[in-house]
Design an enzyme around this catalytic site. Structure first.
Site, PDB file in Angstrom:
ATOM      1  N   TYR A   1      22.824  22.795  -1.169  1.00 39.01           N
ATOM      2  CA  TYR A   1      22.705  21.344  -0.985  1.00 39.01           C
ATOM      3  C   TYR A   1      23.726  20.523  -1.743  1.00 39.01           C
ATOM      4  O   TYR A   1      23.930  20.703  -2.944  1.00 39.01           O
ATOM      5  CB  TYR A   1      21.300  20.883  -1.415  1.00 39.01           C
ATOM      6  CG  TYR A   1      20.937  19.569  -0.773  1.00 39.01           C
ATOM      7  CD1 TYR A   1      20.450  19.541   0.523  1.00 39.01           C
ATOM      8  CD2 TYR A   1      21.127  18.361  -1.421  1.00 39.01           C
ATOM      9  CE1 TYR A   1      20.146  18.354   1.148  1.00 39.01           C
ATOM     10  CE2 TYR A   1      20.827  17.154  -0.801  1.00 39.01           C
ATOM     11  CZ  TYR A   1      20.328  17.160   0.485  1.00 39.01           C
ATOM     12  OH  TYR A   1      20.038  15.978   1.104  1.00 39.01           O
TER      13      TYR A   1
ATOM     14  N   CYS B   1      21.918   4.329  -6.413  1.00 38.05           N
ATOM     15  CA  CYS B   1      21.742   2.981  -6.961  1.00 38.05           C
ATOM     16  C   CYS B   1      22.688   1.970  -6.323  1.00 38.05           C
ATOM     17  O   CYS B   1      22.963   0.910  -6.901  1.00 38.05           O
ATOM     18  CB  CYS B   1      21.887   2.994  -8.471  1.00 38.05           C
ATOM     19  SG  CYS B   1      20.509   3.807  -9.287  1.00 38.05           S
TER      20      CYS B   1
ATOM     21  N   ARG C   1      20.417  17.622  -6.162  1.00 39.46           N
ATOM     22  CA  ARG C   1      21.092  18.244  -7.292  1.00 39.46           C
ATOM     23  C   ARG C   1      20.065  18.746  -8.305  1.00 39.46           C
ATOM     24  O   ARG C   1      18.978  18.195  -8.434  1.00 39.46           O
ATOM     25  CB  ARG C   1      22.026  17.242  -7.979  1.00 39.46           C
ATOM     26  CG  ARG C   1      23.357  17.048  -7.246  1.00 39.46           C
ATOM     27  CD  ARG C   1      24.288  16.120  -8.014  1.00 39.46           C
ATOM     28  NE  ARG C   1      23.725  14.796  -8.137  1.00 39.46           N
ATOM     29  CZ  ARG C   1      23.124  14.310  -9.209  1.00 39.46           C
ATOM     30  NH1 ARG C   1      23.041  15.035 -10.302  1.00 39.46           N
ATOM     31  NH2 ARG C   1      22.624  13.100  -9.213  1.00 39.46           N
TER      32      ARG C   1
ATOM     33  N   ASP D   1      31.990   6.890  -3.803  1.00 39.43           N
ATOM     34  CA  ASP D   1      31.278   7.721  -4.789  1.00 39.43           C
ATOM     35  C   ASP D   1      32.123   8.116  -6.008  1.00 39.43           C
ATOM     36  O   ASP D   1      31.586   8.227  -7.096  1.00 39.43           O
ATOM     37  CB  ASP D   1      30.752   8.991  -4.107  1.00 39.43           C
ATOM     38  CG  ASP D   1      29.674   9.712  -4.902  1.00 39.43           C
ATOM     39  OD1 ASP D   1      28.747   9.034  -5.382  1.00 39.43           O
ATOM     40  OD2 ASP D   1      29.759  10.945  -5.063  1.00 39.43           O
TER      41      ASP D   1
ATOM     42  N   SER E   1      23.362   7.657  -9.341  1.00 39.96           N
ATOM     43  CA  SER E   1      23.055   8.205  -8.025  1.00 39.96           C
ATOM     44  C   SER E   1      21.941   7.397  -7.347  1.00 39.96           C
ATOM     45  O   SER E   1      20.940   7.067  -7.983  1.00 39.96           O
ATOM     46  CB  SER E   1      22.618   9.665  -8.162  1.00 39.96           C
ATOM     47  OG  SER E   1      23.650  10.402  -8.772  1.00 39.96           O
TER      48      SER E   1
ATOM     49  N   LYS F   1      31.062  16.723  -6.952  1.00 43.19           N
ATOM     50  CA  LYS F   1      30.685  16.485  -8.342  1.00 43.19           C
ATOM     51  C   LYS F   1      31.278  17.550  -9.276  1.00 43.19           C
ATOM     52  O   LYS F   1      31.696  17.251 -10.385  1.00 43.19           O
ATOM     53  CB  LYS F   1      29.159  16.405  -8.478  1.00 43.19           C
ATOM     54  CG  LYS F   1      28.535  15.281  -7.642  1.00 43.19           C
ATOM     55  CD  LYS F   1      29.063  13.943  -8.055  1.00 43.19           C
ATOM     56  CE  LYS F   1      28.886  12.809  -7.099  1.00 43.19           C
ATOM     57  NZ  LYS F   1      27.590  12.303  -6.787  1.00 43.19           N
TER      58      LYS F   1
ATOM     59  N   ARG G   1      20.479  12.762   3.654  1.00 40.10           N
ATOM     60  CA  ARG G   1      21.868  12.292   3.559  1.00 40.10           C
ATOM     61  C   ARG G   1      22.567  12.353   4.908  1.00 40.10           C
ATOM     62  O   ARG G   1      22.182  13.126   5.795  1.00 40.10           O
ATOM     63  CB  ARG G   1      22.641  13.188   2.579  1.00 40.10           C
ATOM     64  CG  ARG G   1      22.110  13.165   1.154  1.00 40.10           C
ATOM     65  CD  ARG G   1      22.877  12.209   0.287  1.00 40.10           C
ATOM     66  NE  ARG G   1      22.240  11.948  -1.003  1.00 40.10           N
ATOM     67  CZ  ARG G   1      22.814  11.222  -1.954  1.00 40.10           C
ATOM     68  NH1 ARG G   1      24.006  10.689  -1.780  1.00 40.10           N
ATOM     69  NH2 ARG G   1      22.185  10.993  -3.091  1.00 40.10           N
TER      70      ARG G   1
ATOM     71  N   HIS H   1      32.366   8.229 -11.581  1.00 44.21           N
ATOM     72  CA  HIS H   1      31.371   8.146 -10.500  1.00 44.21           C
ATOM     73  C   HIS H   1      31.335   6.697  -9.995  1.00 44.21           C
ATOM     74  O   HIS H   1      30.401   5.959 -10.295  1.00 44.21           O
ATOM     75  CB  HIS H   1      30.002   8.573 -11.071  1.00 44.21           C
ATOM     76  CG  HIS H   1      28.937   8.784 -10.044  1.00 44.21           C
ATOM     77  ND1 HIS H   1      27.597   8.650 -10.343  1.00 44.21           N
ATOM     78  CD2 HIS H   1      28.993   9.152  -8.748  1.00 44.21           C
ATOM     79  CE1 HIS H   1      26.877   8.916  -9.261  1.00 44.21           C
ATOM     80  NE2 HIS H   1      27.698   9.216  -8.274  1.00 44.21           N
TER      81      HIS H   1
HETATM   82  P1  GTP Z   1      24.838   8.409  -4.459  1.00 46.61           P
HETATM   83  O1  GTP Z   1      25.425   8.794  -3.142  1.00 46.61           O
HETATM   84  O2  GTP Z   1      23.588   9.179  -4.780  1.00 46.61           O
HETATM   85  O3  GTP Z   1      25.810   8.452  -5.594  1.00 46.61           O
HETATM   86  O4  GTP Z   1      24.244   6.925  -4.312  1.00 46.61           O
HETATM   87  P2  GTP Z   1      24.824   5.457  -4.088  1.00 46.61           P
HETATM   88  O5  GTP Z   1      25.045   4.812  -5.406  1.00 46.61           O
HETATM   89  O6  GTP Z   1      25.959   5.454  -3.129  1.00 46.61           O
HETATM   90  O7  GTP Z   1      23.562   4.703  -3.476  1.00 46.61           O
HETATM   91  P3  GTP Z   1      23.345   4.002  -2.045  1.00 46.61           P
HETATM   92  O8  GTP Z   1      24.318   2.891  -1.784  1.00 46.61           O
HETATM   93  O9  GTP Z   1      23.255   5.058  -1.027  1.00 46.61           O
HETATM   94  O10 GTP Z   1      21.916   3.329  -2.251  1.00 46.61           O
HETATM   95  C1  GTP Z   1      20.757   4.045  -2.571  1.00 46.61           C
HETATM   96  C2  GTP Z   1      19.516   3.269  -2.178  1.00 46.61           C
HETATM   97  O11 GTP Z   1      19.512   1.981  -2.779  1.00 46.61           O
HETATM   98  C3  GTP Z   1      19.418   3.059  -0.660  1.00 46.61           C
HETATM   99  O12 GTP Z   1      18.093   3.317  -0.251  1.00 46.61           O
HETATM  100  C4  GTP Z   1      19.767   1.598  -0.491  1.00 46.61           C
HETATM  101  O13 GTP Z   1      19.130   1.023   0.633  1.00 46.61           O
HETATM  102  C5  GTP Z   1      19.313   0.961  -1.810  1.00 46.61           C
HETATM  103  N1  GTP Z   1      20.145  -0.210  -2.176  1.00 46.61           N
HETATM  104  C6  GTP Z   1      21.504  -0.269  -2.172  1.00 46.61           C
HETATM  105  N2  GTP Z   1      21.950  -1.505  -2.513  1.00 46.61           N
HETATM  106  C7  GTP Z   1      20.847  -2.245  -2.757  1.00 46.61           C
HETATM  107  C8  GTP Z   1      20.640  -3.613  -3.157  1.00 46.61           C
HETATM  108  O14 GTP Z   1      21.569  -4.400  -3.360  1.00 46.61           O
HETATM  109  N3  GTP Z   1      19.344  -4.014  -3.313  1.00 46.61           N
HETATM  110  C9  GTP Z   1      18.293  -3.162  -3.102  1.00 46.61           C
HETATM  111  N4  GTP Z   1      17.061  -3.646  -3.283  1.00 46.61           N
HETATM  112  N5  GTP Z   1      18.453  -1.874  -2.709  1.00 46.61           N
HETATM  113  C10 GTP Z   1      19.701  -1.416  -2.544  1.00 46.61           C
HETATM  114  C1  SPV Z   2      24.789  11.880  -6.215  1.00 43.82           C
HETATM  115  O1  SPV Z   2      23.726  12.476  -6.470  1.00 43.82           O
HETATM  116  O2  SPV Z   2      25.320  11.082  -7.029  1.00 43.82           O
HETATM  117  C2  SPV Z   2      25.440  12.080  -4.907  1.00 43.82           C
HETATM  118  C3  SPV Z   2      24.909  13.105  -4.018  1.00 43.82           C
HETATM  119  O3  SPV Z   2      26.422  11.403  -4.607  1.00 43.82           O
HETATM  120  S1  SPV Z   2      25.397  14.710  -4.440  1.00 43.82           S
HETATM  121  O4  SPV Z   2      26.611  15.041  -3.681  1.00 43.82           O
HETATM  122  O5  SPV Z   2      24.328  15.631  -4.067  1.00 43.82           O
HETATM  123  O6  SPV Z   2      25.703  14.805  -5.851  1.00 43.82           O
HETATM  124 MN    MN Z   3      27.091  10.098  -6.317  1.00 41.40          MN
END
Ligand code: GTP
Ligand code: SPV
Ligand code: MN
Length: 592
Positions: free
Chosen positions: A208, A261, A80, A286, A259, A217, A375, A237
C-alpha cells in the site's frame, strides 16, 4: 533466466551497478521472470490487462469513468505503518527520537531473511524512475525492484519511469536502491527499512501507498532529506501551488500540512465566485524539493508526476478539479462501488454504495463504505489546473512557506512568523490530529514538526539546524505562515468554510509578502486584524471571525510549555537559534 531487458535492447548502456544489483536481488528472491520496465503505454496496458484477468483490478463503468479501475488492497494493509518504519543509521542518535531505529546489520539480516526466495513463482519488475523533471539538475533517480504489478502501474502514473530514467542513471551512475515485496501481506512480517548512509530502502509485507511506492515517502522524503542536508537543500512534505492574481502575476507557495490535512485540496483550489481573475496552478500536491537559487530566492520542484490523493470528501463543491481529474484514467484503491459499477465514497453526495471497500454488500453497520484512507492514483497532467512550470528544470520561486495542522482548538486561522528563524520554530511546533493516512488511532493531537514526523530521515535536531542554515543563505527568504482550516465550534462544526475560500487567507499572505496588508502583533506572531482579512460575502458571524483570529494567551502558555518539553527531547542536538526563539516566544507570552 533472462536478465537482459528485452524491450530495452537498444538502450545505449545499462549502468553496470544497476545490472549487478538486479542480478544480486534476483539471486536472493528467486523470481520466475525479470521484467525491466520501459515505461511505455503498451507496458502499462499489458500490466493492466493482466491484473484485470487475475481479478485484482476491476474495470469501472466505462462510459462514466473511462479508463478507470478499482483495486482492493488486503484489509489489513490500508495505510502507512509508522510503527513498522525504521531509519537504520550507524549511530542511533543520527536517526533521532523522531524515528524508530535499528542497527543496519541487524535490519539487513532481518529483511534479507524475509526476501530470501520470496518471489518464487512471481515476476520481478525493475522500475528505473526519476524524481523530478528528467532534464532537471535538481532531480534524482532511483530503481525500485518489486513483485507487485499494482505498484508498477502506480509508479507509471506517479513518476517519470522506464527507459529515459534508466538512461539518466547510466549517465550519472548514482541511484537510490529500493527493494520491495508484498510478501504474504502478514502484518507480523512487515517492515519499511531505510538505510540513508547506503541510499537503500527495503520494504517487505505491504503493497500500500507510502509503504510500497518507494519513490514517494521512502525516497523523495526520508532518503532525500538526508541527502539534502549534505547537499544544502530541503526535501519536504509540501504542496507547491502558483497563485495567479488579476494583475497577471503568479506567485508560488509551498505548504506543509500533515497527511490528510488538505495539501491536495489547496494545490487544486478553485477560487470562489467573489475572486474573478484569480487562478490556482498545481505544481505539486505532496512533496517539494527546495533549493536556494542564485538570485537568493528559494526554488521548488515537485519530484512526482502524479497524485496519490485522498478520495473521501472529494466532490464538485469541495474540489471540482480533483473531481474532474479522477473521472478518467484513474486507479481507485479501496473505494466503494455502486450497483452501476461506479466508484463511491463518503462526501461524494451523489449515488449510493452497493459494495463497500472490502467488496461486501454495503451495510452501514460495518462502518464507512469507502475506506477513510481510500486513494486515487492519477497522472498530474489530467488535472485541469496542471501547469507546465511543473516541468521547469530550475523549479519555481517560492514567496511563502505555509505550515498547518488540524486543530479543533487553539491554533488560529492564520498567523505570520516574525522572521525565518521564528518560522522554523513555528514549523517545529506544528501539532495536528492524527488521520487515517497511517494505521493507529485517529483524532489524537501529536507533534508533527513541518508535517515531517513520519518522513524526516534523520534527527529532527539536526533537521531544524539545517533549516536555519538554509534560511541564512537566502537573501530573499520566503515569508513563513501557519494556518488551521479545522477549528471547530462547540457544536463540532468547522468554523471556517475552507476549500476555495482558503484563497482569502492566501491573498492576505501574498499581500503581507508585498507589505500591503495590515496585521496585529501578538505573542505568537502577526495575525490579520478585524479588517485585514477579506471575509466579504461569507456567511460568518462576527463572533466566529473573532474566534478564528483569537490568541488565547493562557492556552498558548500551556502550549508553549508542551513545545518546550518536546524540543527538550532533542537535547544537545536542538539548535541554539531555535532554543533562543523558544525563549523569546515564552517571554512575549508571559509579558504583561
Ligand atoms: P496526504 O495525501 O495524506 O499527504 O494528504 P493531503 O494533505 O493532500 O490531504 P487532502 O487535501 O487530500 O485532504 C484530506 C481531507 O481533508 C479530505 O477529506 C478533504 O476533503 C479535507 N479537507 C481538505 N481541505 C479542507 C478544508 O479547507 N476544510 C475542511 N474542513 N476539510 C478539508
Ligand atoms: C501521506 O500519508 O502523507 C500520503 C499517502 O501522502 S502515502 O503515499 O501512503 O504516504
Ligand atoms: Mn503525503
Amino acid at each position: 533466466m533472462a536478465i537482459a531487458p528485452h524491450s530495452l535492447e537498444h538502450l545505449s548502456s545499462i549502468s553496470h551497478e544497476v545490472a549487478a544489483w538486479v542480478a544480486e536481488v534476483a539471486q536472493l528472491t528467486v523470481p520466475s521472470a525479470v521484467h525491466w520496465c520501459d515505461g511505455s503505454d503498451a507496458e502499462f496496458r499489458m500490466l493492466q490487462r493482466g491484473l484485470v484477468s487475475s481479478g485484482e483490478l476491476i474495470p469501472l463503468n466505462e462510459s462514466a469513468f473511462p479508463g478507470c479501475f478499482l483495486y482492493r488492497s488486503d484489509p489489513t494493509d490500508v495505510a502507512r505503518v509508522e510503527h513498522l518504519t525504521f531509519v537504520c543509521t550507524r549511530s542511533r542518535d543520527d536517526a533521532g527520537p523522531n524515528n524508530l531505529w535499528m542497527a543496519p546489520a541487524e535490519a539487513h539480516r532481518k529483511l534479507d531473511d524475509l526476501f530470501r526466495g520470496c518471489m518464487r513463482g512471481r515476476t520481478m519488475y525493475v522500475i528505473a524512475y526519476c524524481m523530478g523533471p528528467l532534464d532537471s539538475p535538481l532531480a534524482r533517480c532511483g530503481v525500485e525492484i518489486t513483485d507487485s504489478p499494482y505498484v508498477v502501474l502506480n509508479m507509471h502514473l506517479m513518476t517519470r519511469m522506464g527507459r529515459a530514467a534508466l538512461e539518466r542513471i547510466g549517465r550519472e551512475g548514482s541511484f537510490v536502491k529500493g527493494l520491495h515485496s508484498t510478501g504474504e501481506l502478514d502484518p507480523a512480517r512487515r517492515f519499511i527499512m531505510h538505510f540513508p548512509e547506503e541510499s537503500t530502502i527495503k520494504s517487505f509485507g505491504s503493497g500500500y501507498g507510502g509503504n510500497a511506492l518507494l519513490g514517494k515517502k521512502c525516497h523523495a522524503l526520508r532518503i532525500a532529506s538526508w541527502q539534502a542536508r549534505r547537499e544544502g537543500w530541503l526535501a519536504e512534505h509540501m504542496l507547491i501551488a502558483g497563485i495567479e492574481s488579476p494583475d497577471g502575476r503568479t506567485r508560488y507557495v509551498a505548504c506543509a500540512f500533515p497527511s490528510a490535512c488538505g495539501k491536495t485540496n489547496l494545490a487544486m483550489l478553485i477560487p470562489p465566485a467573489s475572486y474573478p481573475g484569480w487562478k490556482i496552478w498545481t505544481v505539486g500536491d505532496d512533496i517539494a524539493w527546495l533549493h536556494p537559487g542564485r538570485d537568493g530566492r528559494l526554488y521548488a520542484i515537485n519530484p512526482e508526476s502524479g497524485y496519490f490523493g485522498v478520495v473521501p470528501g472529494t466532490n464538485p463543491k469541495t474540489n471540482r478539479n480533483a473531481y474532474e481529474t479522477i473521472r478518467r484514467d484513474t486507479i481507485f484503491t479501496n473505494v466503494a462501488l455502486t450497483a452501476g459499477g461506479e466508484p463511491w465514497w463518503e462526501g461524494l453526495h451523489e449515488g449510493q454504495p452497493a459494495f463497500d471497500w472490502r467488496g461486501q454488500p454495503y451495510d452501514p453497520a460495518n462502518g464507512p463504505a469507502a475506506h477513510p484512507n481510500s486513494r486515487f492514483t492519477v497522472a498530474a497532467k489530467r488535472n485541469p489546473s496542471y501547469t507546465r512550470t511543473a516541468e521547469d528544470p530550475d523549479g519555481v520561486p517560492i514567496s511563502a512557506i505555509v505550515f498547518g495542522g488540524r486543530r479543533r482548538t487553539l491554533a488560529p486561522l492564520v498567523y505570520q512568523a516574525r522572521s525565518w528563524n521564528h518560522g522554523v520554530l513555528v514549523g517545529a511546533s506544528v501539532a495536528s490530529e492524527t488521520t487515517a493516512a497511517a494505521t493507529g488511532e485517529v483524532g489524537v493531537v501529536r507533534r508533527d514538526p513541518m508535517a515531517m514526523k513520519p518522513f524526516a530521515g534523520y534527527n529532527f535536531g539536526d533537521y531544524w539546524d539545517h533549516w536555519i542554515k538554509v534560511g541564512a543563505r537566502l537573501e530573499h527568504p520566503p515569508q513563513i505562515f501557519h494556518v488551521n482550516w479545522f477549528r471547530q465550534g462547540a457544536d463540532g462544526k468547522y468554523l471556517w468554510p475552507g476549500f476555495g475560500e482558503n484563497l482569502r487567507v492566501l491573498r492576505w499572505m501574498l499581500d503581507r509578502c508585498d507589505g500591503s496588508a495590515g496585521a496585529v502583533d501578538t505573542p505568537i506572531g502577526h495575525l490579520p486584524g478585524p479588517t485585514d482579512l477579506d471575509v466579504h460575502g461569507l456567511d460568518l458571524h462576527e463572533s466566529t471571525i473573532e474566534e478564528l483570529l483569537a490568541v488565547d494567551r493562557d492556552a498558548w502558555r500551556g502550549e508553549f510549555d508542551a513545545i518546550g518539553a518536546y524540543l527538550g527531547e532533542y537535547g544537545e542536538r536542538l539548535p541554539q537559534a531555535l532554543a533562543r526563539e523558544l525563549h523569546e516566544s515564552m517571554q512575549r507570552l508571559h509579558a504583561r
